[in-house]
Design an enzyme around this catalytic site. Structure first.
Site, PDB file in Angstrom:
ATOM      1  N   ARG A   5       6.248 -41.867  16.898  1.00 31.12           N
ATOM      2  CA  ARG A   5       5.074 -42.015  15.965  1.00 31.12           C
ATOM      3  C   ARG A   5       5.458 -42.422  14.319  1.00 31.12           C
ATOM      4  O   ARG A   5       4.683 -42.870  13.737  1.00 31.12           O
ATOM      5  CB  ARG A   5       4.237 -41.057  16.436  1.00 31.12           C
ATOM      6  CG  ARG A   5       2.563 -40.868  15.410  1.00 31.12           C
ATOM      7  CD  ARG A   5       1.682 -39.830  15.301  1.00 31.12           C
ATOM      8  NE  ARG A   5       2.426 -38.330  14.541  1.00 31.12           N
ATOM      9  CZ  ARG A   5       1.439 -37.791  14.698  1.00 31.12           C
ATOM     10  NH1 ARG A   5       0.175 -37.345  15.727  1.00 31.12           N
ATOM     11  NH2 ARG A   5       2.102 -36.253  13.620  1.00 31.12           N
ATOM     12  N   LYS A  52      -3.104 -34.556  21.644  1.00 26.57           N
ATOM     13  CA  LYS A  52      -4.475 -33.579  21.240  1.00 26.57           C
ATOM     14  C   LYS A  52      -5.805 -34.348  19.832  1.00 26.57           C
ATOM     15  O   LYS A  52      -6.677 -34.962  20.743  1.00 26.57           O
ATOM     16  CB  LYS A  52      -4.182 -32.609  20.713  1.00 26.57           C
ATOM     17  CG  LYS A  52      -3.981 -32.427  19.456  1.00 26.57           C
ATOM     18  CD  LYS A  52      -3.916 -30.624  19.262  1.00 26.57           C
ATOM     19  CE  LYS A  52      -3.038 -31.029  17.521  1.00 26.57           C
ATOM     20  NZ  LYS A  52      -3.143 -31.305  16.489  1.00 26.57           N
ATOM     21  N   ARG A  90      -5.785 -22.438  13.619  1.00 26.60           N
ATOM     22  CA  ARG A  90      -4.324 -22.298  13.497  1.00 26.60           C
ATOM     23  C   ARG A  90      -3.419 -21.222  13.614  1.00 26.60           C
ATOM     24  O   ARG A  90      -2.086 -21.479  13.997  1.00 26.60           O
ATOM     25  CB  ARG A  90      -3.450 -23.570  12.996  1.00 26.60           C
ATOM     26  CG  ARG A  90      -3.349 -24.652  13.394  1.00 26.60           C
ATOM     27  CD  ARG A  90      -1.962 -25.785  11.946  1.00 26.60           C
ATOM     28  NE  ARG A  90      -1.995 -27.090  12.144  1.00 26.60           N
ATOM     29  CZ  ARG A  90      -2.166 -27.875  12.606  1.00 26.60           C
ATOM     30  NH1 ARG A  90      -3.564 -28.223  13.000  1.00 26.60           N
ATOM     31  NH2 ARG A  90      -1.009 -28.503  13.141  1.00 26.60           N
ATOM     32  N   ARG A 101       3.829 -42.170   8.708  1.00 27.46           N
ATOM     33  CA  ARG A 101       3.282 -40.292   8.385  1.00 27.46           C
ATOM     34  C   ARG A 101       4.242 -40.141   7.375  1.00 27.46           C
ATOM     35  O   ARG A 101       5.560 -39.282   7.529  1.00 27.46           O
ATOM     36  CB  ARG A 101       2.355 -39.397   9.400  1.00 27.46           C
ATOM     37  CG  ARG A 101       1.335 -39.220   9.031  1.00 27.46           C
ATOM     38  CD  ARG A 101       0.636 -39.050  10.417  1.00 27.46           C
ATOM     39  NE  ARG A 101       0.676 -37.157  10.123  1.00 27.46           N
ATOM     40  CZ  ARG A 101       0.325 -36.857  11.597  1.00 27.46           C
ATOM     41  NH1 ARG A 101      -0.345 -36.736  12.235  1.00 27.46           N
ATOM     42  NH2 ARG A 101       0.470 -35.142  10.964  1.00 27.46           N
ATOM     43  N   ARG A 129       6.693 -27.806  11.090  1.00 27.75           N
ATOM     44  CA  ARG A 129       5.777 -28.026  12.845  1.00 27.75           C
ATOM     45  C   ARG A 129       5.880 -27.691  13.398  1.00 27.75           C
ATOM     46  O   ARG A 129       4.828 -27.011  13.504  1.00 27.75           O
ATOM     47  CB  ARG A 129       4.947 -29.571  12.286  1.00 27.75           C
ATOM     48  CG  ARG A 129       4.635 -29.523  10.723  1.00 27.75           C
ATOM     49  CD  ARG A 129       4.461 -31.478  10.462  1.00 27.75           C
ATOM     50  NE  ARG A 129       3.253 -31.854  11.276  1.00 27.75           N
ATOM     51  CZ  ARG A 129       3.764 -33.123  11.899  1.00 27.75           C
ATOM     52  NH1 ARG A 129       4.881 -34.273  11.701  1.00 27.75           N
ATOM     53  NH2 ARG A 129       2.950 -33.478  12.680  1.00 27.75           N
TER      54      ARG A 129
HETATM   55  P1  ADP Z   1      -0.083 -31.777  13.514  1.00 26.88           P
HETATM   56  O1  ADP Z   1      -0.329 -31.482  14.371  1.00 26.88           O
HETATM   57  O2  ADP Z   1       0.975 -33.404  14.089  1.00 26.88           O
HETATM   58  O3  ADP Z   1       0.721 -31.518  12.907  1.00 26.88           O
HETATM   59  P2  ADP Z   1      -2.612 -32.263  12.203  1.00 26.88           P
HETATM   60  O4  ADP Z   1      -3.251 -33.661  11.565  1.00 26.88           O
HETATM   61  O5  ADP Z   1      -3.515 -31.090  12.887  1.00 26.88           O
HETATM   62  O6  ADP Z   1      -0.625 -32.770  12.641  1.00 26.88           O
HETATM   63  O7  ADP Z   1      -2.170 -31.299  10.549  1.00 26.88           O
HETATM   64  C1  ADP Z   1      -1.161 -31.763   9.632  1.00 26.88           C
HETATM   65  C2  ADP Z   1      -1.681 -31.042   8.704  1.00 26.88           C
HETATM   66  O8  ADP Z   1      -2.055 -30.154   8.311  1.00 26.88           O
HETATM   67  C3  ADP Z   1      -0.562 -29.630   8.776  1.00 26.88           C
HETATM   68  O9  ADP Z   1       0.726 -29.822   9.088  1.00 26.88           O
HETATM   69  C4  ADP Z   1      -1.269 -28.780   7.920  1.00 26.88           C
HETATM   70  O10 ADP Z   1      -0.620 -28.613   7.096  1.00 26.88           O
HETATM   71  C5  ADP Z   1      -2.179 -28.625   7.457  1.00 26.88           C
HETATM   72  N1  ADP Z   1      -3.380 -28.539   8.243  1.00 26.88           N
HETATM   73  C6  ADP Z   1      -4.166 -29.020   9.732  1.00 26.88           C
HETATM   74  N2  ADP Z   1      -5.048 -28.236  10.249  1.00 26.88           N
HETATM   75  C7  ADP Z   1      -4.617 -27.052   9.448  1.00 26.88           C
HETATM   76  C8  ADP Z   1      -5.327 -25.486   9.961  1.00 26.88           C
HETATM   77  N3  ADP Z   1      -6.306 -25.319  10.547  1.00 26.88           N
HETATM   78  N4  ADP Z   1      -4.373 -24.882   8.592  1.00 26.88           N
HETATM   79  C9  ADP Z   1      -3.818 -25.075   8.003  1.00 26.88           C
HETATM   80  N5  ADP Z   1      -3.578 -26.445   7.934  1.00 26.88           N
HETATM   81  C10 ADP Z   1      -3.674 -27.296   8.553  1.00 26.88           C
END
Ligand code: ADP
Length: 210
Positions: free
Chosen positions: A135, A21, A96, A141, A152
């Site tokens: 990845r 995404k 989310r 990461r 996650r």
């Molecule tokens: P992924 O979708 O691979 O988990 P992201 O880059 O979208 O990776 O998010 C990484 C981390 O950032 C999440 O695991 C969370 O800790 C935090 N995060 C990102 N977006 C949100 C959100 N909308 N609400 C709460 N935490 C978030």
């Protein structure tokens, strides 16, 4: 009506970890000439920059848990209030959960704005786990360890996947098969958006529709 008469391009992209995404979101945003806003990227930048926000969220992000809505929603409201997001945006990784869905709806309603489409990128669980393992090796990461990946994905399934039902009920969801090459998936997204009358602008934007 010309393509540039598109009144807005307000998109969400939703999909499990490893669905691609982030990559697809950037391509869609560029084609429509709107900023691509990834909450995960914002948190990671703040962590690596050692900011106050970064210090508050570091352990949460490293555990793969959700940052509290209070903090996340305020951050998104601030970002969407910046002038470059006035004509549209693509949000990657937000909302989310249900609380974030409601907060975004209130914020947009207060501005007389509405979403145009929610792009759902579907990939089977095995495929997303395999991609995340790849990845982890390439990008290093800290939240790509087996244990944190499992957390996650579990949060995605429990809290994030259900929000799609809300948007489905509003007729906003564009369901895209996320299995295929990057170009194939991009082409599917543009075709599905075009079928809903959402075409990337060729004259006003940077024209990178394909
Ligand atoms: P992924 O979708 O691979 O988990 P992201 O880059 O979208 O990776 O998010 C990484 C981390 O950032 C999440 O695991 C969370 O800790 C935090 N995060 C990102 N977006 C949100 C959100 N909308 N609400 C709460 N935490 C978030």
């Amino acid at each position: 009506m010309t393509a540039s008469a598109n009144s807005s391009a307000r998109f969400l992209i939703v999909g499990p970890q490893g669905s691609g995404k982030g990559t697809q979101g950037v391509l869609v945003a560029e084609a429509f000439g709107v900023p691509s806003i990834s909450t995960g990227d914002v948190f990671r930048e703040n962590i690596s920059g050692g900011t106050e926000l970064g210090k508050r969220v570091q352990s949460i992000v490293e555990a793969g848990d959700l940052v509290p809505d209070e903090l996340t929603c305020e951050l998104v409201r601030d970002r969407l209030s910046q002038s470059d997001a006035a004509g549209g945006f693509l949000l990657d990784g937000f909302p989310r959960n249900r609380g974030q869905v409601d907060d975004l709806a209130d914020f947009l309603a207060s501005r007389g704005e509405a979403l145009d489409a929610v792009i759902e990128l579907s990939v089977p669980r095995d495929e997303s786990i395999a991609r995340l393992r790849g990845r982890a090796i390439e990008q290093g990461r800290t939240d790509d360890t087996e244990e944190v990946i499992a957390n996650r994905l579990a949060i995605y399934e429990r809290e994030t996947a259900p929000i799609l039902d809300v948007y489905r009920g509003q007729g906003l969801v564009v369901d895209i098969d996320g299995v295929g090459t990057l170009d194939e998936v991009t082409a599917r997204i543009f075709a599905a958006l075009a079928a809903r009358g959402l075409s990337a602008s060729h004259d006003g934007g940077n024209g990178a529709a394909a």
